[in-house]
Design a protein around this motif. Structure first.
Motif, PDB file in Angstrom:
ATOM      1  N   ALA A  76       0.745  -1.121   0.135  1.00 40.30           N
ATOM      2  CA  ALA A  76       0.108   0.014   0.046  1.00 40.30           C
ATOM      3  C   ALA A  76       0.894   0.995  -0.145  1.00 40.30           C
ATOM      4  CB  ALA A  76      -0.891   0.064   1.208  1.00 40.30           C
ATOM      5  N   ASP A  77       2.023   1.118   0.611  1.00 41.18           N
ATOM      6  CA  ASP A  77       3.032   2.298   0.771  1.00 41.18           C
ATOM      7  C   ASP A  77       4.413   1.941   0.487  1.00 41.18           C
ATOM      8  OD1 ASP A  77       4.351   4.737   1.170  1.00 41.18           O
ATOM      9  OD2 ASP A  77       3.634   5.010   3.187  1.00 41.18           O
ATOM     10  N   VAL A  78       4.648   1.782  -0.737  1.00 36.42           N
ATOM     11  CA  VAL A  78       6.184   1.447  -1.023  1.00 36.42           C
ATOM     12  C   VAL A  78       6.887   2.077  -0.436  1.00 36.42           C
ATOM     13  CG1 VAL A  78       7.652   0.970  -2.901  1.00 36.42           C
ATOM     14  CG2 VAL A  78       5.465   0.015  -3.088  1.00 36.42           C
ATOM     15  N   GLY A  79       6.817   3.589  -0.227  1.00 35.19           N
ATOM     16  CA  GLY A  79       7.716   4.331   0.514  1.00 35.19           C
ATOM     17  C   GLY A  79       8.044   4.178   1.814  1.00 35.19           C
ATOM     18  N   ALA A  80       7.271   3.450   2.487  1.00 33.53           N
ATOM     19  CA  ALA A  80       7.407   3.270   3.948  1.00 33.53           C
ATOM     20  C   ALA A  80       8.341   2.049   3.951  1.00 33.53           C
ATOM     21  CB  ALA A  80       6.056   2.700   4.371  1.00 33.53           C
ATOM     22  N   ILE A  81       8.943   1.181   2.954  1.00 35.39           N
ATOM     23  CA  ILE A  81       9.859   0.337   3.147  1.00 35.39           C
ATOM     24  C   ILE A  81      11.246   0.785   3.210  1.00 35.39           C
ATOM     25  CG2 ILE A  81      10.877  -1.921   1.928  1.00 35.39           C
ATOM     26  CD1 ILE A  81       8.353  -2.034   0.199  1.00 35.39           C
ATOM     27  N   ARG A  82      11.722   0.695   4.505  1.00 32.39           N
ATOM     28  CA  ARG A  82      13.211   1.072   4.788  1.00 32.39           C
ATOM     29  C   ARG A  82      14.220  -0.103   4.930  1.00 32.39           C
ATOM     30  NH1 ARG A  82      10.758   4.978   3.654  1.00 32.39           N
ATOM     31  NH2 ARG A  82      10.565   6.908   4.758  1.00 32.39           N
ATOM     32  N   VAL A  83      13.697  -1.474   5.149  1.00 39.82           N
ATOM     33  CA  VAL A  83      14.373  -2.354   5.303  1.00 39.82           C
ATOM     34  C   VAL A  83      13.632  -3.627   4.949  1.00 39.82           C
ATOM     35  CG1 VAL A  83      15.377  -4.010   7.443  1.00 39.82           C
ATOM     36  CG2 VAL A  83      15.533  -1.570   7.566  1.00 39.82           C
ATOM     37  N   ILE A  84      14.361  -4.595   4.253  1.00 42.74           N
ATOM     38  CA  ILE A  84      13.810  -5.910   3.967  1.00 42.74           C
ATOM     39  C   ILE A  84      14.980  -6.787   4.718  1.00 42.74           C
ATOM     40  CG2 ILE A  84      13.455  -7.832   2.251  1.00 42.74           C
ATOM     41  CD1 ILE A  84      12.855  -5.313   0.277  1.00 42.74           C
ATOM     42  N   GLU A  85      14.270  -7.647   5.510  1.00 42.92           N
ATOM     43  CA  GLU A  85      15.135  -8.720   6.164  1.00 42.92           C
ATOM     44  C   GLU A  85      15.106  -9.892   5.837  1.00 42.92           C
ATOM     45  OE1 GLU A  85      13.826  -8.124  10.302  1.00 42.92           O
ATOM     46  OE2 GLU A  85      14.946  -5.979  10.452  1.00 42.92           O
ATOM     47  N   PHE A  86      15.878 -10.847   5.988  1.00 42.09           N
ATOM     48  CA  PHE A  86      15.843 -12.094   5.280  1.00 42.09           C
ATOM     49  C   PHE A  86      16.466 -13.273   6.316  1.00 42.09           C
ATOM     50  CE2 PHE A  86      16.560  -9.461   2.003  1.00 42.09           C
ATOM     51  CZ  PHE A  86      15.956  -9.961   0.771  1.00 42.09           C
ATOM     52  N   PRO A  87      15.323 -13.550   7.218  1.00 48.23           N
ATOM     53  CA  PRO A  87      15.643 -14.615   8.490  1.00 48.23           C
ATOM     54  C   PRO A  87      15.933 -15.955   8.123  1.00 48.23           C
ATOM     55  CG  PRO A  87      13.082 -14.358   7.994  1.00 48.23           C
ATOM     56  CD  PRO A  87      13.843 -13.318   7.129  1.00 48.23           C
ATOM     57  N   LEU A  88      16.181 -15.814   6.557  1.00 52.75           N
ATOM     58  CA  LEU A  88      16.727 -17.417   6.108  1.00 52.75           C
ATOM     59  C   LEU A  88      18.111 -17.920   6.999  1.00 52.75           C
ATOM     60  CD1 LEU A  88      16.550 -19.334   3.632  1.00 52.75           C
ATOM     61  CD2 LEU A  88      18.676 -18.270   3.301  1.00 52.75           C
ATOM     62  N   PHE A  89      18.791 -16.844   7.258  1.00 52.58           N
ATOM     63  CA  PHE A  89      20.017 -17.450   7.972  1.00 52.58           C
ATOM     64  C   PHE A  89      19.905 -17.773   9.321  1.00 52.58           C
ATOM     65  CE2 PHE A  89      20.933 -14.037   4.478  1.00 52.58           C
ATOM     66  CZ  PHE A  89      21.725 -14.886   3.654  1.00 52.58           C
ATOM     67  N   ASP A  90      18.863 -17.402  10.143  1.00 49.67           N
ATOM     68  CA  ASP A  90      18.396 -17.881  11.321  1.00 49.67           C
ATOM     69  C   ASP A  90      18.071 -19.310  11.331  1.00 49.67           C
ATOM     70  OD1 ASP A  90      19.115 -15.557  12.336  1.00 49.67           O
ATOM     71  OD2 ASP A  90      17.092 -14.585  12.230  1.00 49.67           O
ATOM     72  N   LYS A  91      17.377 -19.704  10.129  1.00 50.23           N
ATOM     73  CA  LYS A  91      16.749 -21.099   9.960  1.00 50.23           C
ATOM     74  C   LYS A  91      17.598 -22.163   9.259  1.00 50.23           C
ATOM     75  CE  LYS A  91      12.347 -19.118  10.561  1.00 50.23           C
ATOM     76  NZ  LYS A  91      12.092 -19.279  12.107  1.00 50.23           N
ATOM     77  N   PHE A  92      18.473 -21.770   8.638  1.00 53.89           N
ATOM     78  CA  PHE A  92      19.512 -22.661   7.879  1.00 53.89           C
ATOM     79  C   PHE A  92      21.036 -22.167   8.268  1.00 53.89           C
ATOM     80  CE2 PHE A  92      15.664 -22.702   5.388  1.00 53.89           C
ATOM     81  CZ  PHE A  92      15.305 -23.983   5.203  1.00 53.89           C
ATOM     82  N   ALA A  93      21.495 -23.111   9.037  1.00 55.62           N
ATOM     83  CA  ALA A  93      22.861 -22.856   9.556  1.00 55.62           C
ATOM     84  C   ALA A  93      23.969 -22.742   8.484  1.00 55.62           C
ATOM     85  CB  ALA A  93      23.328 -23.832  10.636  1.00 55.62           C
ATOM     86  N   GLY A  94      23.722 -23.757   7.501  1.00 58.25           N
ATOM     87  CA  GLY A  94      24.684 -23.673   6.372  1.00 58.25           C
ATOM     88  C   GLY A  94      24.473 -22.466   5.212  1.00 58.25           C
ATOM     89  N   ALA A  95      23.357 -21.694   5.201  1.00 57.63           N
ATOM     90  CA  ALA A  95      23.138 -20.789   4.277  1.00 57.63           C
ATOM     91  C   ALA A  95      24.212 -19.582   4.313  1.00 57.63           C
ATOM     92  CB  ALA A  95      21.729 -20.152   4.292  1.00 57.63           C
ATOM     93  N   GLU A  96      24.734 -19.439   3.141  1.00 54.04           N
ATOM     94  CA  GLU A  96      25.680 -18.230   2.884  1.00 54.04           C
ATOM     95  C   GLU A  96      25.419 -17.105   2.313  1.00 54.04           C
ATOM     96  OE1 GLU A  96      29.006 -20.064   1.201  1.00 54.04           O
ATOM     97  OE2 GLU A  96      29.129 -22.023   2.508  1.00 54.04           O
TER      98      GLU A  96
END
Length: 102
Positions: free
Chosen positions: A45-65
């Protein structure tokens, strides 16, 4: 992926494929490399409000690089590399300017 709630984004499409996750045949060595590809379409609804996109994949997969991320807007694509050491896209890079045209 996580966005700040102020942008009010919802997933409108999602698709994923994976390689190397199937168990190997009996007696075969386990795979040393796995890969996946995912495509998500978000409507915000408000693209301008996006300041951060976080990727929690690294918390879930120990081998992810790393992740190769392509952000596609009406102005076209731009690519980013997200790593375990830098698991987010934020105002410190070109993301905000690309999303908002500012």
């Amino acid at each position: 992926m996580l966005f700040r709630s102020a942008a009010r984004c919802t997933v409108t499409e999602a698709e994923a494929t994976a390689e190397g996750f199937d168990p190997p045949p009996v007696g075969a060595p386990a795979p040393t490399h796995t890969e996946f590809e995912a495509a998500y379409v978000f409507t915000c609804a408000d693209v301008g409000a996006i300041r951060v996109i976080e990727f929690p994949l690294f918390d879930k997969f120990a081998g992810a690089e790393e992740l190769d991320v392509t952000v596609l807007t009406d102005r076209g694509p731009t690519e980013y590399e997200v790593t375990r050491d830098k698991p987010r896209l934020d105002r410190g890079n070109r993301l905000l300017r690309w999303l908002t045209g500012r």
